[in-house]
Design a protein around this motif. Structure first.
Motif, PDB file in Angstrom:
ATOM      1  N   THR A   5       0.838  -1.199   0.000  1.00 61.01           N
ATOM      2  CA  THR A   5       0.000   0.000   0.000  1.00 61.01           C
ATOM      3  C   THR A   5       0.872   1.248   0.000  1.00 61.01           C
ATOM      4  O   THR A   5       2.033   1.217   0.416  1.00 61.01           O
ATOM      5  N   ASP A   6       0.266   2.346  -0.418  1.00 63.55           N
ATOM      6  CA  ASP A   6       0.963   3.631  -0.384  1.00 63.55           C
ATOM      7  C   ASP A   6       1.308   4.030   1.047  1.00 63.55           C
ATOM      8  O   ASP A   6       2.332   4.668   1.302  1.00 63.55           O
ATOM      9  N   GLN A   7       0.440   3.641   1.965  1.00 63.04           N
ATOM     10  CA  GLN A   7       0.656   4.001   3.366  1.00 63.04           C
ATOM     11  C   GLN A   7       1.952   3.377   3.891  1.00 63.04           C
ATOM     12  O   GLN A   7       2.760   4.027   4.558  1.00 63.04           O
ATOM     13  N   LEU A   8       2.141   2.100   3.583  1.00 63.84           N
ATOM     14  CA  LEU A   8       3.368   1.431   4.017  1.00 63.84           C
ATOM     15  C   LEU A   8       4.591   2.043   3.337  1.00 63.84           C
ATOM     16  O   LEU A   8       5.651   2.193   3.955  1.00 63.84           O
ATOM     17  N   ALA A   9       4.427   2.377   2.073  1.00 64.30           N
ATOM     18  CA  ALA A   9       5.543   3.009   1.355  1.00 64.30           C
ATOM     19  C   ALA A   9       5.910   4.318   2.045  1.00 64.30           C
ATOM     20  O   ALA A   9       7.101   4.626   2.211  1.00 64.30           O
ATOM     21  N   GLY A  10       4.903   5.054   2.480  1.00 62.94           N
ATOM     22  CA  GLY A  10       5.156   6.310   3.175  1.00 62.94           C
ATOM     23  C   GLY A  10       5.891   6.098   4.492  1.00 62.94           C
ATOM     24  O   GLY A  10       6.791   6.862   4.847  1.00 62.94           O
ATOM     25  N   THR A  11       5.514   5.040   5.188  1.00 63.55           N
ATOM     26  CA  THR A  11       6.191   4.751   6.458  1.00 63.55           C
ATOM     27  C   THR A  11       7.658   4.402   6.229  1.00 63.55           C
ATOM     28  O   THR A  11       8.550   4.905   6.919  1.00 63.55           O
ATOM     29  N   GLY A  35       7.263   3.017  -3.553  1.00 63.18           N
ATOM     30  CA  GLY A  35       5.995   2.903  -4.266  1.00 63.18           C
ATOM     31  C   GLY A  35       5.283   1.630  -3.868  1.00 63.18           C
ATOM     32  O   GLY A  35       5.802   0.812  -3.108  1.00 63.18           O
ATOM     33  N   SER A  36       4.084   1.471  -4.392  1.00 65.53           N
ATOM     34  CA  SER A  36       3.304   0.275  -4.048  1.00 65.53           C
ATOM     35  C   SER A  36       2.962  -0.512  -5.310  1.00 65.53           C
ATOM     36  O   SER A  36       1.818  -0.881  -5.542  1.00 65.53           O
ATOM     37  N   VAL A  37       3.960  -0.741  -6.111  1.00 69.89           N
ATOM     38  CA  VAL A  37       3.783  -1.526  -7.332  1.00 69.89           C
ATOM     39  C   VAL A  37       3.978  -3.006  -6.998  1.00 69.89           C
ATOM     40  O   VAL A  37       4.901  -3.354  -6.276  1.00 69.89           O
ATOM     41  N   ASP A  38       3.092  -3.839  -7.501  1.00 72.45           N
ATOM     42  CA  ASP A  38       3.265  -5.281  -7.301  1.00 72.45           C
ATOM     43  C   ASP A  38       4.101  -5.827  -8.459  1.00 72.45           C
ATOM     44  O   ASP A  38       3.623  -5.869  -9.592  1.00 72.45           O
ATOM     45  N   PRO A  39       5.345  -6.237  -8.202  1.00 73.61           N
ATOM     46  CA  PRO A  39       6.188  -6.678  -9.310  1.00 73.61           C
ATOM     47  C   PRO A  39       5.667  -7.932 -10.006  1.00 73.61           C
ATOM     48  O   PRO A  39       6.061  -8.219 -11.137  1.00 73.61           O
ATOM     49  N   THR A  50       6.762   4.380 -15.440  1.00 76.32           N
ATOM     50  CA  THR A  50       5.623   5.186 -14.984  1.00 76.32           C
ATOM     51  C   THR A  50       5.989   5.937 -13.700  1.00 76.32           C
ATOM     52  O   THR A  50       6.627   5.357 -12.812  1.00 76.32           O
ATOM     53  N   PRO A  51       5.615   7.208 -13.612  1.00 78.66           N
ATOM     54  CA  PRO A  51       5.959   7.961 -12.396  1.00 78.66           C
ATOM     55  C   PRO A  51       5.101   7.560 -11.201  1.00 78.66           C
ATOM     56  O   PRO A  51       4.114   8.228 -10.872  1.00 78.66           O
ATOM     57  N   VAL A  52       5.479   6.467 -10.599  1.00 76.08           N
ATOM     58  CA  VAL A  52       4.751   5.980  -9.416  1.00 76.08           C
ATOM     59  C   VAL A  52       5.668   5.890  -8.199  1.00 76.08           C
ATOM     60  O   VAL A  52       5.279   5.356  -7.165  1.00 76.08           O
ATOM     61  N   TRP A  53       6.877   6.410  -8.319  1.00 76.79           N
ATOM     62  CA  TRP A  53       7.858   6.289  -7.241  1.00 76.79           C
ATOM     63  C   TRP A  53       8.104   7.640  -6.593  1.00 76.79           C
ATOM     64  O   TRP A  53       8.206   8.655  -7.269  1.00 76.79           O
ATOM     65  N   GLN A  54       8.232   7.600  -5.302  1.00 75.75           N
ATOM     66  CA  GLN A  54       8.487   8.831  -4.570  1.00 75.75           C
ATOM     67  C   GLN A  54       9.876   8.774  -3.947  1.00 75.75           C
ATOM     68  O   GLN A  54      10.235   7.781  -3.310  1.00 75.75           O
TER      69      GLN A  54
END
Lengths: 68, 223
Positions: A5-11, A35-39, A50-54
């Motif tokens: 999830t994005d939340q976990l990525a943020g943590t 990010g929260s991409v499922d590989p 794709t810009p999905v990484w912070q």
């Protein structure tokens, strides 16, 4: 960092920022992306282009690979 | 030519893929080499390779866990004949020990998914070349990052912890430079954090995250 999830990525982003601050190497933050991409299900384009990484210490999203 | 050798000829691509990636599921082999509709065909080929003792199946913890395949000693010899020299020695007992570790299996599958994505990207996007791909076994003790153990909030001493990458992929784009990523599972970091003196709630959260497969893609961009 790839999480469910994005939340976990943020943590995890926050934890990384804490460690980088502790070692006074905030400039390395741009090398860590979250990010929260499922590989298993994401297409290669989605995962890498794709810009999905912070970035650590950043708010905007970016791709892993930037084509010029 | 023996029947087994004949089977080997028909499954050479699978052997090469296993030599390159180390551990693969049938689904991953299908994604990497075939159309999605070929999953049954891949499973059939893998069964033939297992019967011929070219490929090993890691023991599963449950029926819901995907089967993970790796080359046997015989398979590694076959891969060498095909031009791919698998890294590291092969010991069946070690492979069984690895399979006992559910986290290792989950982690390996997830890391390999990323590597397969990198390979497919270079095959499908013009201008991007996968210059080099390193698996964890190839990177062992070659690249690592040191950090004081105190950063992991571990009070056992002043030792230094070395984080080794789990994989690395190097891309070339139009020959102008190389962008490379080292992928690192955060499992070890979180394991250390979970064993430190933290509140029980925090520890539970960290242990929950430990069960996930998380990666730190570390990006270096050279122009």
């Amino acid at each position: 960092v790839i999480t469910a999830t994005d939340q976990l990525a943020g943590t995890l982003k926050r934890w990384t920022e804490q460690v980088l601050r502790a070692v006074a190497q905030q400039e390395l933050g741009e090398q860590f992306l979250f990010g929260s991409v499922d590989p298993a299900t994401a297409s290669p384009t989605e995962m890498f282009l794709t810009p999905v990484w912070q970035q650590a210490f950043g708010d905007s999203k970016t791709p892993l690979l930037m084509l010029e | 030519m023996s029947p087994q050798a004949q089977r080997l000829t028909g499954t050479a691509r699978i052997i090469v893929a296993l030599a390159e990636f180390g551990y693969l599921t049938a689904h991953q082999i299908t994604t990497l080499l075939y159309a999605p509709s070929s999953l049954a065909y891949v499973r059939k080929q893998l069964n033939a390779l297992v019967t011929a003792s070219v490929v090993l199946v890691l023991p599963r913890h449950s029926v819901t866990q995907p089967r993970v395949y790796t080359l046997s000693g015989k398979g590694r010899n076959a891969a060498a004949v095909l031009g791919i020299e698998p890294v590291k020695r092969f010991r069946p007992a070690e492979e069984r020990d690895k399979a006992d570790n559910l986290y290792f299996v989950q982690h390996t599958i997830a890391v390999t998914d990323v590597l397969i994505g990198a390979r497919l990207l270079s095959q499908t996007v013009p201008g991007i070349v996968l210059h080099r791909m390193y698996t964890e076994r190839e990177l062992k003790r070659k690249i690592y990052v040191e950090y004081p153990e105190t950063l992991a909030e571990d009070t056992r001493g002043n030792r230094t912890i070395c984080l080794e990458p789990d994989a690395s992929v190097h891309f070339c784009s139009k020959g102008n430079g190389i962008t490379f990523f080292t992928l690192k599972s955060t499992a070890r970091i979180l394991q250390n954090a979970a064993s430190s003196k933290k509140s029980q709630a925090t520890r539970r959260m960290q242990e929950a995250r430990f069960t996930e497969n998380c990666f730190i893609p570390r990006r270096f961009r050279l122009r």
